[in-house]
Design an enzyme around this catalytic site. Structure first.
Site, PDB file in Angstrom:
ATOM      1  N   PHE A 151       6.445   1.575 -20.012  1.00  0.00           N
ATOM      2  CA  PHE A 151       6.234   2.904 -19.421  1.00  0.00           C
ATOM      3  C   PHE A 151       7.454   3.281 -18.603  1.00  0.00           C
ATOM      4  O   PHE A 151       7.895   2.520 -17.741  1.00  0.00           O
ATOM      5  CB  PHE A 151       4.982   2.921 -18.528  1.00  0.00           C
ATOM      6  CG  PHE A 151       4.705   4.278 -17.951  1.00  0.00           C
ATOM      7  CD1 PHE A 151       3.993   5.235 -18.673  1.00  0.00           C
ATOM      8  CD2 PHE A 151       5.183   4.631 -16.689  1.00  0.00           C
ATOM      9  CE1 PHE A 151       3.760   6.498 -18.152  1.00  0.00           C
ATOM     10  CE2 PHE A 151       4.954   5.895 -16.164  1.00  0.00           C
ATOM     11  CZ  PHE A 151       4.240   6.832 -16.888  1.00  0.00           C
ATOM     12  N   ASP A 234      14.097  -1.140 -15.706  1.00  0.00           N
ATOM     13  CA  ASP A 234      13.280  -0.173 -14.982  1.00  0.00           C
ATOM     14  C   ASP A 234      12.443  -0.925 -13.953  1.00  0.00           C
ATOM     15  O   ASP A 234      11.442  -1.554 -14.286  1.00  0.00           O
ATOM     16  CB  ASP A 234      12.391   0.594 -15.966  1.00  0.00           C
ATOM     17  CG  ASP A 234      11.517   1.635 -15.265  1.00  0.00           C
ATOM     18  OD1 ASP A 234      11.458   1.632 -14.028  1.00  0.00           O
ATOM     19  OD2 ASP A 234      10.886   2.446 -15.979  1.00  0.00           O
ATOM     20  N   LYS A 263       9.243   4.812  -6.807  1.00  0.00           N
ATOM     21  CA  LYS A 263       7.968   4.512  -6.135  1.00  0.00           C
ATOM     22  C   LYS A 263       8.072   4.110  -4.647  1.00  0.00           C
ATOM     23  O   LYS A 263       7.949   4.953  -3.791  1.00  0.00           O
ATOM     24  CB  LYS A 263       7.187   3.486  -6.947  1.00  0.00           C
ATOM     25  CG  LYS A 263       6.612   4.131  -8.222  1.00  0.00           C
ATOM     26  CD  LYS A 263       5.498   3.353  -8.867  1.00  0.00           C
ATOM     27  CE  LYS A 263       4.734   4.205  -9.854  1.00  0.00           C
ATOM     28  NZ  LYS A 263       5.168   4.107 -11.240  1.00  0.00           N
TER      29      LYS A 263
HETATM   30  C1  LIG Z   1       5.629   5.006 -12.333  1.00  0.00           C
HETATM   31  C2  LIG Z   1       6.700   4.570 -13.230  1.00  0.00           C
HETATM   32  C3  LIG Z   1       7.634   5.477 -13.753  1.00  0.00           C
HETATM   33  C4  LIG Z   1       7.540   6.958 -13.539  1.00  0.00           C
HETATM   34  O1  LIG Z   1       7.665   7.306 -12.195  1.00  0.00           O
HETATM   35  P1  LIG Z   1       7.276   8.784 -11.704  1.00  0.00           P
HETATM   36  O2  LIG Z   1       7.764   8.812 -10.288  1.00  0.00           O
HETATM   37  O3  LIG Z   1       5.800   8.909 -11.834  1.00  0.00           O
HETATM   38  O4  LIG Z   1       8.003   9.732 -12.575  1.00  0.00           O
HETATM   39  C5  LIG Z   1       8.663   4.968 -14.535  1.00  0.00           C
HETATM   40  N1  LIG Z   1       8.772   3.658 -14.782  1.00  0.00           N
HETATM   41  C6  LIG Z   1       7.885   2.766 -14.297  1.00  0.00           C
HETATM   42  C7  LIG Z   1       8.064   1.311 -14.591  1.00  0.00           C
HETATM   43  C8  LIG Z   1       6.816   3.186 -13.510  1.00  0.00           C
HETATM   44  O5  LIG Z   1       5.926   2.306 -13.053  1.00  0.00           O
END
Ligand SMILES: *Cc1c(COP(=O)(O)O)cnc(C)c1O
Length: 402
Positions: A151, A234, A263
């Site tokens: 994700f 990520d 986050k």
């Molecule tokens: C939450 C998340 C995102 C997206 O972040 P947003 O601030 O909601 O756009 C991208 N990568 C990972 C691994 C995430 O957990």
């Protein structure tokens, strides 16, 4: 007014002027709803506790989806934001700024040595958008290899790198291939001299709290080097002490070429960042953001990182994670298939659907998240008290059965 789980009851119900405002029905009337809503209106938070409109307390294992790592209403973040708001809230990237300079220096000092420069943005998906553009520009290639169950966000570029949620929006960006996570052979077979980058999480969050191992990340680094492709890690969810290290790639000694963060980085104030190594060059005008790197978010982030360092939140996540594993694992639960955990990133995979159990936990005063249909995910603030964590384990035992 009670609502059904989908949160749709009450939509289009007119409100009379003399009726007191109901938070739930007002949102239902006016929000363009995309979330699977719960019947709970949160109005205040402190540390790892959230309060609803009637004053009822909940132990928060959602933390704004892994955002409030330093706790809700953290006094250092609150005062940094207040002071910065009185000084300067906005300052576009065309000017230098004192607080931004301090944050950039701090980020360079705490992230892996392979990355040294940051582009500041406002969310995780934006960090991944920037990573995709920078990787294309740096390599002159347009193909990417990503992980199944990965994700990376919901905007069109990040969504192209995301395995789920995409069908309604195809065609997305072309050239994105998906291979099983944590499988070296499949990764090796997918990466070629046309690959701009491999994009992976260290621990898949939304995908069910799934852990990659050290051999996988070492191989990913070696495969990328062999093809002169970039390794994009990520850490939007795993970064900033969640897994018991400041960044989860430290567990495996993996050195990313591009690191995506967001986050927890600014204590709840929206912020993201993409960090790059010296090999990744940018040209003026090729990317930008109105809000990215604004002094308010930078001040919040600096205060957040200082709390994490001063209070040793990485070590705390490790110790508290071990405490939870002990408290929860002490008694067997019939409904549990697997528990996957790093620090305070916890996934409990069930033999059945997770959502009814998450609702039952809420009724008992514990807020938890799903991660896919059968996984209960816990991402409590890293400052959570031991007693609260023990209570979470006890409520889980109640809900999941012996
Ligand atoms: C939450 C998340 C995102 C997206 O972040 P947003 O601030 O909601 O756009 C991208 N990568 C990972 C691994 C995430 O957990």
């Amino acid at each position: 007014m009670r609502v059904d789980v989908a949160g749709r009851a009450g939509r289009n119900v007119p409100r009379f002027e003399d009726e007191p405002m109901s938070i739930v029905s007002t949102e239902q009337r006016h929000a363009f709803e995309v979330f699977p809503k719960r019947d709970l209106a949160i109005v205040r938070g402190e540390g790892a506790t959230l309060y609803d409109e009637s004053g009822r307390a909940y132990i928060d294992c959602v933390a704004g989806v892994g955002v409030a790592s330093v706790g809700h209403a953290n006094p250092d973040v609150v005062s940094a934001v207040g002071e910065q708001a009185r000084t300067l809230i906005t300052c576009p990237g065309i000017f230098y700024n004192d607080v931004r300079a301090r944050l950039l220096e701090k980020l360079a000092s705490i992230t892996p040595p392979s990355v040294s420069r940051a582009f500041l943005c406002n969310s995780g998906t934006e960090a991944n958008e920037a990573a995709i553009k920078l990787a294309m520009h740096a390599t002159g290639r347009r193909r990417f290899v990503c992980a199944m169950r990965g994700f990376h966000g919901r905007t069109m570029g990040a969504l192209s790198a995301t395995h789920k949620h995409r069908n309604a929006f195809e065609p997305l960006l072309g050239g994105f291939d998906f291979v099983p996570f944590n499988n070296v052979d499949k990764l090796r077979a997918a990466v070629s001299d046309e690959t701009a980058a491999v994009i992976v999480e260290v621990v898949q969050g939304e995908g069910g709290v799934r852990l990659g191992d050290a051999a996988y990340f070492a191989a990913a680094r070696e495969i990328c080097d062999a093809h002169e492709a970039l390794l994009v890690v990520d850490e939007v969810q795993t970064g900033f002490c969640r897994t018991g290290r400041f960044f989860a790639c430290e567990h495996h000694g993996v050195q990313p070429d591009i690191l995506c963060l967001a986050k927890a980085m600014a204590g709840g104030v929206p912020m993201g960042a993409v960090l790059v190594g010296d090999g990744v060059k940018a040209e003026v005008g090729m990317h930008g953001s109105t809000f990215g790197g604004n002094p308010l978010a930078c001040a919040a982030s600096l205060a957040t990182i200082e709390v994490m360092e001063r209070e040793g939140l990485a070590e705390r996540a490790r110790a508290k994670g071990a405490r939870f594993a002990d408290a929860f694992g002490r008694r067997p639960c019939a409904g549990v298939r697997d528990v996957r955990q790093v620090g305070l990133m916890i996934g409990i995979e069930l033999k059945e659907r997770a959502r009814p159990h998450i609702e039952a936990l809420m009724a008992r005063g514990v807020l938890a998240l799903p991660a896919g249909p059968t996984v209960i995910r816990l991402l409590p603030p890293l400052v959570i008290e031991d007693e609260a964590l023990d209570e979470v384990a006890a409520r889980l035992h109640e809900v999941l059965g012996e």
